[in-house]
Design a protein around this motif. Structure first.
Motif, short mmCIF file in Angstrom:
data_model
loop_
_atom_site.label_atom_id
_atom_site.label_comp_id
_atom_site.label_asym_id
_atom_site.label_seq_id
_atom_site.Cartn_x
_atom_site.Cartn_y
_atom_site.Cartn_z
N ASN A 49 52.87 33.57 36.40
CA ASN A 49 52.38 32.43 35.62
C ASN A 49 50.96 32.63 35.11
O ASN A 49 50.28 31.67 34.75
N ALA A 50 50.52 33.88 35.06
CA ALA A 50 49.16 34.16 34.59
C ALA A 50 49.02 33.83 33.11
O ALA A 50 49.96 33.98 32.33
N GLU A 51 47.83 33.34 32.76
CA GLU A 51 47.52 33.04 31.36
C GLU A 51 46.61 34.12 30.81
O GLU A 51 45.63 34.47 31.44
N VAL A 52 46.95 34.64 29.66
CA VAL A 52 46.09 35.62 29.00
C VAL A 52 45.25 34.87 27.98
O VAL A 52 45.78 34.18 27.12
N ARG A 53 43.92 34.98 28.13
CA ARG A 53 43.01 34.28 27.23
C ARG A 53 42.00 35.26 26.66
O ARG A 53 41.64 36.24 27.31
N MET A 54 41.52 34.94 25.50
CA MET A 54 40.46 35.72 24.89
C MET A 54 39.14 35.28 25.53
O MET A 54 39.01 34.15 25.98
N PRO A 55 38.13 36.16 25.57
CA PRO A 55 36.84 35.76 26.12
C PRO A 55 36.30 34.53 25.41
O PRO A 55 36.36 34.42 24.19
N GLY A 56 35.80 33.59 26.19
CA GLY A 56 35.25 32.36 25.63
C GLY A 56 36.29 31.28 25.38
O GLY A 56 35.95 30.15 25.06
N GLN A 57 37.55 31.60 25.53
CA GLN A 57 38.62 30.62 25.30
C GLN A 57 38.84 29.84 26.59
O GLN A 57 38.94 30.42 27.67
N ARG A 58 38.90 28.52 26.49
CA ARG A 58 39.08 27.69 27.66
C ARG A 58 40.54 27.64 28.08
O ARG A 58 41.43 27.68 27.27
N GLY A 59 40.75 27.50 29.37
CA GLY A 59 42.09 27.34 29.90
C GLY A 59 42.45 25.88 30.02
O GLY A 59 41.79 25.01 29.46
N LYS A 60 43.51 25.62 30.79
CA LYS A 60 43.92 24.23 31.01
C LYS A 60 42.82 23.50 31.75
O LYS A 60 42.17 24.04 32.63
N GLN A 61 42.62 22.27 31.39
CA GLN A 61 41.56 21.47 32.00
C GLN A 61 42.07 20.79 33.27
O GLN A 61 43.16 20.25 33.28
#
Length: 107
Positions: A49-61
């Motif tokens: 269930n890992a989320e791949v995000r770009m640097p500076g991109q926020r995840g789920k709050q």
């Protein structure tokens, strides 16, 4: 025109990669890892269930996102909260939350 990459990835042959993996320690000891890195099923379950995000991109709050507003406050109020250093806006928010909680009870 698109160019093909003809170089080997990392410059290592499959044989060199296999030899390096064979020479690696059999068990990984990492007490800070939240799963057993030697157990393939545990590794896969952890990363499923890992989320791949770009640097500076926020995840789920975890909490509702705050709404940016612009308000005018007296210099006295701003100075008071800024005297505490970094986090003054959070302290101001907490003071307002306390005020709301106290006045909701009275209503």
């Amino acid at each position: 025109m698109k160019h093909d990459n003809t170089s080997k990835p990392w410059g290592f042959s499959p044989e060199q990669i296999a030899a390096a993996l064979d020479a690696a320690p059999y068990k990984v000891e990492d007490p800070d890892t939240p799963y057993d890195p030697n157990d393939e099923a545990a590794v896969n379950a952890f990363w499923e269930n890992a989320e791949v995000r770009m640097p500076g991109q926020r995840g789920k709050q975890k909490k509702p996102v705050k709404i940016p507003v612009s308000i005018r406050l007296s210099a006295e109020v701003v100075d008071y909260f800024k005297q505490g250093g970094e986090g003054w806006q959070t302290r101001l928010e907490e003071a307002l939350q306390t005020y709301i909680a106290e006045h909701r009870k009275a209503a």
